[in-house]
Design a protein around this motif. Structure first.
Motif: not given
Lengths: 217, 217
Positions: B126-136, B26-28
């Motif tokens: 990008e940073v927001a999406e990377e943060m979601v990926a890290s959280a995952s 969704a973020v992407l």
């Protein structure tokens, strides 16, 4: 043993009501800080947020302790889970009050709200505070009718937000970009305080009636 | 019986990871909608939010069912309670993606982000999406080191937000009030997506290490 358990369960609800009162005070003080450039009120909200965070931790720990030691089922279980959600809403409402107080402080000794928008922002603040008060009544008294009132307050908040944006984007706006951004964010903060009140109310309605609250976007 | 219980507990974590993946998408897509005025992507985020809301409901119901029927204690109890919090974070991140998609849609066929701010907003996204990926990753693998990474990403988000405001308030800003408000709100939405990722990570760190996460304002 069982009586002590119900005392503890009641005491969690009392703490939740007290925490809601603290948040209501934070919203009121943030609005004083904002509309009257009141530095003392701003500092009170900002430093007082620690107490709200601490209240959340205490209520969480108690709820977890009850979950672990009493292993409640059915309604009691749902009430404790709802409590965990509601303290998260309340902590966030405290944070939003801090955001408002910080915008106010940043513009002091000036008032962050340009005169023509004062009535709208003032009314948004009032509605937000009334919504917190309604949420408190709903939590304390399981007053499901007050939940309907809250939905009406939420509608008014929506209208206020739209009128705010019309003013910011109208031809008569001559207070510049900085003030426009302040106002847009302030409007959002008050609106979110209202949203969290609605979310609290829906938790209680669900507890009482078993009807699932709608998700909001 | 006990084995089945652990299967169910694992399956809740799997669902949580799948929900995080849906939020990342969704973020992407919201960012595609925003930066490329991509109407299809905007609609996909907005209509897809129902699935995210539904994932939350399903995971909640399962967690409550496990709490009620298995009466877990200690780590299992804390894990289920953490799950209830994390689905709330995820639902909210889905809502924020919808907000971004709606700003994008409102300005179509134009792009809501003025050209000079494209690099900053694009990097925030990008940073927001990377943060979601890290959280995952943190949720899926209990990777506590990735939580430290997330704090660094959060610092970058903070710097981006400050540079965004400097641009909006600088003398060279000539894109008017409406674009400034759009950008201020968009910056806030991405920042909040990051905040919720941090909040999820802290829940996991607490589960693994027993160290209490700090509250954020």
């Amino acid at each position: 043993m069982r009586d002590q358990y119900y005392d503890q369960l009641d005491s969690v609800v009392d703490d939740l009501v007290a925490m809601t009162a603290a948040v209501r005070t934070a919203v009121l003080e943030a609005t004083d800080a904002l509309l009257d450039a009141n530095a003392e009120a701003a500092e009170s909200v900002i430093s007082g947020d620690r107490d709200i965070d601490q209240a959340r931790e205490i209520i969480e720990e108690r709820s977890l302790h009850l979950l672990a030691t009493q292993q409640p089922v059915a309604t009691d279980l749902r009430q404790l889970v709802a409590t965990l959600r509601m303290v998260a809403d309340l902590e966030r409402m405290g944070d939003l009050s801090v955001h408002i107080a910080k915008v106010a402080r940043m513009r002091m000794p000036d008032v962050a709200v340009p005169e023509p928008l004062r009535p709208t922002i003032s009314r948004m603040a009032e509605v937000a505070e009334e919504m917190v008060a309604s949420a408190s009544r709903i939590v304390a008294e399981r007053d499901v009718d007050a939940a309907r009132e809250l939905e009406a307050q939420d509608d008014e908040m929506d209208k206020l937000r739209r009128s705010l944006f019309r003013a910011l984007l109208g031809d008569e706006w001559d207070h510049g970009v900085e003030a426009a951004i302040d106002i847009a964010l302030l409007g959002r903060y008050y609106e979110r305080i209202g949203d969290h009140s609605v979310s609290m109310a829906r938790r209680v309605v669900y507890l009482v009636t078993g009807e699932h609250p709608e998700a909001t976007a």
